[in-house]
Design a protein around this motif. Structure first.
Motif, PDB file in Angstrom:
ATOM      1  N   ALA B 216     -60.076 -59.996 -14.737  1.00 19.89           N
ATOM      2  CA  ALA B 216     -58.867 -58.959 -14.965  1.00 19.89           C
ATOM      3  C   ALA B 216     -59.346 -57.481 -14.864  1.00 19.89           C
ATOM      4  O   ALA B 216     -60.588 -57.449 -15.357  1.00 19.89           O
ATOM      5  N   PRO B 217     -58.360 -56.765 -14.506  1.00 22.78           N
ATOM      6  CA  PRO B 217     -58.723 -55.426 -14.119  1.00 22.78           C
ATOM      7  C   PRO B 217     -59.401 -54.496 -15.399  1.00 22.78           C
ATOM      8  O   PRO B 217     -58.925 -54.855 -16.516  1.00 22.78           O
ATOM      9  N   LEU B 218     -60.297 -54.091 -15.319  1.00 23.58           N
ATOM     10  CA  LEU B 218     -61.007 -53.261 -16.443  1.00 23.58           C
ATOM     11  C   LEU B 218     -60.256 -51.792 -16.325  1.00 23.58           C
ATOM     12  O   LEU B 218     -60.748 -50.889 -16.233  1.00 23.58           O
ATOM     13  N   GLN B 219     -59.013 -51.945 -16.857  1.00 18.94           N
ATOM     14  CA  GLN B 219     -58.201 -50.808 -16.884  1.00 18.94           C
ATOM     15  C   GLN B 219     -58.387 -49.978 -18.067  1.00 18.94           C
ATOM     16  O   GLN B 219     -58.488 -50.446 -19.233  1.00 18.94           O
ATOM     17  N   GLN B 220     -58.753 -48.824 -18.070  1.00 16.25           N
ATOM     18  CA  GLN B 220     -59.121 -47.778 -19.054  1.00 16.25           C
ATOM     19  C   GLN B 220     -57.638 -46.815 -19.155  1.00 16.25           C
ATOM     20  O   GLN B 220     -57.216 -46.178 -18.135  1.00 16.25           O
ATOM     21  N   ASP B 221     -56.955 -46.775 -20.280  1.00 18.19           N
ATOM     22  CA  ASP B 221     -55.867 -45.958 -20.640  1.00 18.19           C
ATOM     23  C   ASP B 221     -56.139 -44.842 -21.289  1.00 18.19           C
ATOM     24  O   ASP B 221     -56.981 -44.874 -22.261  1.00 18.19           O
ATOM     25  N   ALA B 222     -55.351 -43.544 -21.068  1.00 20.59           N
ATOM     26  CA  ALA B 222     -55.282 -42.558 -21.837  1.00 20.59           C
ATOM     27  C   ALA B 222     -53.973 -42.499 -22.280  1.00 20.59           C
ATOM     28  O   ALA B 222     -53.062 -42.805 -22.098  1.00 20.59           O
ATOM     29  N   VAL B 223     -53.975 -41.630 -23.573  1.00 19.96           N
ATOM     30  CA  VAL B 223     -52.620 -41.425 -24.181  1.00 19.96           C
ATOM     31  C   VAL B 223     -52.784 -39.945 -25.064  1.00 19.96           C
ATOM     32  O   VAL B 223     -53.812 -39.347 -25.169  1.00 19.96           O
ATOM     33  N   LEU B 224     -51.658 -39.197 -25.026  1.00 16.37           N
ATOM     34  CA  LEU B 224     -51.467 -37.903 -25.982  1.00 16.37           C
ATOM     35  C   LEU B 224     -51.210 -38.431 -27.199  1.00 16.37           C
ATOM     36  O   LEU B 224     -50.312 -39.095 -27.363  1.00 16.37           O
ATOM     37  N   LEU B 225     -52.061 -37.856 -28.267  1.00 15.45           N
ATOM     38  CA  LEU B 225     -52.022 -38.324 -29.434  1.00 15.45           C
ATOM     39  C   LEU B 225     -50.910 -37.392 -30.285  1.00 15.45           C
ATOM     40  O   LEU B 225     -50.659 -36.300 -29.936  1.00 15.45           O
ATOM     41  N   ALA B 226     -50.570 -37.936 -31.205  1.00 13.27           N
ATOM     42  CA  ALA B 226     -49.341 -37.115 -32.113  1.00 13.27           C
ATOM     43  C   ALA B 226     -49.720 -35.675 -32.229  1.00 13.27           C
ATOM     44  O   ALA B 226     -48.892 -34.903 -32.079  1.00 13.27           O
ATOM     45  N   ARG B 227     -51.111 -35.614 -32.636  1.00  9.09           N
ATOM     46  CA  ARG B 227     -51.320 -33.975 -32.918  1.00  9.09           C
ATOM     47  C   ARG B 227     -51.572 -33.229 -31.510  1.00  9.09           C
ATOM     48  O   ARG B 227     -51.258 -32.022 -31.732  1.00  9.09           O
ATOM     49  N   GLY B 228     -51.355 -33.816 -30.551  1.00 13.32           N
ATOM     50  CA  GLY B 228     -51.436 -33.011 -29.217  1.00 13.32           C
ATOM     51  C   GLY B 228     -50.165 -32.866 -28.749  1.00 13.32           C
ATOM     52  O   GLY B 228     -49.876 -32.248 -27.618  1.00 13.32           O
ATOM     53  N   ALA B 229     -49.229 -33.383 -29.371  1.00 14.88           N
ATOM     54  CA  ALA B 229     -47.623 -33.537 -28.885  1.00 14.88           C
ATOM     55  C   ALA B 229     -47.009 -32.041 -28.342  1.00 14.88           C
ATOM     56  O   ALA B 229     -46.413 -32.081 -27.376  1.00 14.88           O
ATOM     57  N   ASP B 230     -47.296 -31.103 -29.176  1.00 15.09           N
ATOM     58  CA  ASP B 230     -46.872 -29.691 -28.745  1.00 15.09           C
ATOM     59  C   ASP B 230     -47.668 -29.016 -28.065  1.00 15.09           C
ATOM     60  O   ASP B 230     -47.556 -27.710 -27.974  1.00 15.09           O
ATOM     61  N   HIS B 231     -48.794 -29.214 -27.631  1.00 13.69           N
ATOM     62  CA  HIS B 231     -49.889 -28.481 -27.097  1.00 13.69           C
ATOM     63  C   HIS B 231     -49.959 -28.626 -25.594  1.00 13.69           C
ATOM     64  O   HIS B 231     -50.328 -29.657 -25.074  1.00 13.69           O
ATOM     65  N   ALA B 232     -49.549 -27.533 -24.880  1.00 16.42           N
ATOM     66  CA  ALA B 232     -49.268 -27.491 -23.580  1.00 16.42           C
ATOM     67  C   ALA B 232     -50.625 -28.122 -22.811  1.00 16.42           C
ATOM     68  O   ALA B 232     -50.946 -28.739 -21.765  1.00 16.42           O
ATOM     69  N   ALA B 233     -51.847 -27.418 -23.385  1.00 17.51           N
ATOM     70  CA  ALA B 233     -53.132 -27.735 -22.697  1.00 17.51           C
ATOM     71  C   ALA B 233     -53.595 -28.939 -22.783  1.00 17.51           C
ATOM     72  O   ALA B 233     -54.286 -29.815 -21.735  1.00 17.51           O
ATOM     73  N   ALA B 234     -53.079 -29.828 -23.919  1.00 15.79           N
ATOM     74  CA  ALA B 234     -53.336 -31.344 -24.185  1.00 15.79           C
ATOM     75  C   ALA B 234     -52.703 -32.025 -22.889  1.00 15.79           C
ATOM     76  O   ALA B 234     -53.451 -33.067 -22.237  1.00 15.79           O
ATOM     77  N   ARG B 235     -51.653 -31.578 -22.597  1.00 12.10           N
ATOM     78  CA  ARG B 235     -50.827 -32.269 -21.308  1.00 12.10           C
ATOM     79  C   ARG B 235     -51.402 -31.992 -20.243  1.00 12.10           C
ATOM     80  O   ARG B 235     -51.492 -32.733 -19.428  1.00 12.10           O
TER      81      ARG B 235
END
Lengths: 225, 267
Positions: B216-235
């Motif tokens: 099965a593919p070794l897929q690595q996922d990224a996600v924006l955490l709640a703390r970074g929701a309003d941080h443009a640099a995180a996005r």
């Protein structure tokens, strides 16, 4: 040889070990005194409790400290209520976790040292109307000095060598909670072996010098009583 | 030095260390604290440097095991972006309300490789597995690590699992599995290509890049955490992972950039 991040991690480690050792020596003194002198039936349970951090693997201890000090844990609820905020991922959190982790290494040498102080000497001091604090400072402390030395060395060295607990509680944040052991782990994980070796060598050499100083002072004492 | 002085000096040194100020930590408004799976530490370091050059934002990287990082996020860790080693952990964080819905996506596909520290020990078709001329086969614990699970799946597809299982040595994670093989204590091992690959070839030793069809593919996922929701640099960092520059770095480390699997990062 060392990068800025390495130096920072090294200094943070020394700071953590020094603060932890200082707090432990202060906290452990009354605790060890009580354990060494009391005839209470709580003596055995409390002794066992103090030794418990030895039983859990550090990452496991770290995990439960993380949960306890987190937003849903009892300690976390307490610190939030006191207006201190949450402890994990801060230097303060590392100190608290290290104090718990190294507690037995400081309490037990002190307890043994206090137990070795003869009742006769305490009675003699009391007969000479020395106040209890006076007796403690001028009779007990000098007699227990080797115990303090051992306790300080063990507490310091054990904190420098911490990994599992600080990785879990600290979150590996550069400059804030990334101590030398974690920085070495980071280098190894990133396959930067040269940097890992350099930092490990510095940590070992520095710790050796500190231990040499402390044990050297003890040796002198043995030769010239 | 007499004993009293020496002990005093030592404790005074401790006191000085305890109160000495730390080296200044540059704190900037556009710092992005990012939790990164240990296997991605190498490429992330380069990506962070490129990201800083391109945007002026600074990714402050903390690495660890994906599971440990997730436990820390659940207990209030100050991370804003999470680059996991799998796809299930970010999904779980999203379900628990710790990540921003709609920001989860694959950033890289890992490749599994059968590798030996010895030149010429592994042929380019993996036939060495059948010849059986080795005492230990290192892999990551399949229960804990995606690369371990992929290795076991591969062996099952090849019909070799039962025969080789007695020779397994299990690392706690893929880093430890690599140390078993890299140090020569295990003759062979399944490791991540990113550990032994740089700029189009093996850095040392010999290996067989396991065909992607075998597991099965070794897929690595990224996600924006709640703390970074309003941080443009995180996005911005999440978006940067899909850019030309970040993908070139990933490729040089033996990852396949997961371009095709990507949806747009929600704004």
């Amino acid at each position: 040889m060392l990068s800025h991040a390495d130096t920072q991690a090294l200094l943070l480690t020394l700071r953590l070990a020094a603060v932890t050792t200082a707090i432990l020596l202060v906290l452990a003194t009354p605790a060890a005194w009580w354990l060494a002198r009391t005839r209470s039936r709580w003596q055995a349970p409390v002794s066992a409790l103090v030794a418990l951090p030895l039983v859990l693997p550090p990452t496991v201890l770290g995990f439960y400290l993380l949960v306890a000090m987190g937003p849903h844990g009892p300690v976390g609820a307490l610190t939030t209520r006191l207006g201190l905020g949450l402890l994990p991922f801060t230097f303060g959190g590392l100190v608290v976790a290290s104090v718990v982790y190294s507690l037995p290494f400081v309490v037990q040498p002190l307890q043994n040292a206090f137990a070795a102080v003869g009742q006769g000497q305490l009675d003699a001091a009391a007969t000479l109307r020395a106040a209890p604090l006076d007796t403690f400072l001028n009779v007990v402390l000098p007699l227990a000095r080797p115990g303090y030395l051992t306790a300080g060395v063990l507490g310091f060295a054990h904190t420098v060598g911490e990994f599992g607990v600080v990785l879990m509680i600290g979150g590996n944040i550069p400059g804030a909670t990334r101590v030398a052991s974690v920085q070495i782990y980071d280098h190894v994980e990133a396959l930067e072996y040269a940097q890992a070796h350099g930092l490990a060598a510095c940590l070992v050499v520095f710790s050796f010098v500190i231990l040499l100083l402390l044990y050297g002072s003890r040796h002198v004492r043995a030769v010239r009583p | 030095m007499n004993n009293r002085n020496s002990a005093l000096v030592s404790f005074a040194a401790l006191a000085v260390i305890a109160v000495a100020p730390l080296l200044p930590v540059p704190a900037r408004a556009d710092d992005v604290p990012v939790a990164v799976a240990a296997n991605f530490a190498g490429p992330m370091k380069e990506i962070a440097a490129t990201f800083a050059g391109a945007t002026g934002h600074h990714a402050v990287v903390s690495t660890g095991a994906t599971g440990a990082l997730a436990a820390q996020v659940a207990n209030g860790a100050p991370f804003e972006v999470f680059l996991a080693a799998d796809a299930t952990t970010p999904a779980r964080l999203e379900k628990d309300g710790l990540a921003v819905p709609g920001t989860r996506h694959a950033y890289a596909l890992g490749r599994l490789v059968l590798w030996s520290a010895q030149e010429g020990a592994v042929d380019t078709a993996g036939a060495v597995l059948k010849s059986g001329d080795f005492a230990h086969l290192a892999l990551a614990n399949p229960k804990l690590a995606p690369y371990g699970a992929a290795a076991v799946e591969t062996l099952e597809k090849l019909g070799l699992r039962t025969a080789l299982e007695p020779r397994f040595v299990l690392g706690e994670n893929i880093g430890q599995a690599f140390q078993f093989v890299g140090s020569g204590n295990a003759e062979l091992g399944f490791v991540a290509l990113s550990q032994v690959w740089r700029d189009g070839r093996f850095t040392s030793g010999s290996g067989w890049i396991v065909p992607a069809a075998l597991h099965a593919p070794l897929q690595q996922d990224a996600v924006l955490l709640a703390r970074g929701a309003d941080h443009a640099a995180a996005r911005a960092l999440l978006e940067f992972l899909h850019g030309e520059k970040a993908q070139a770095i990933m490729r040089s480390y033996g990852y396949e950039p997961a371009v095709e699997a990507v949806g747009a990062v929600a704004r």
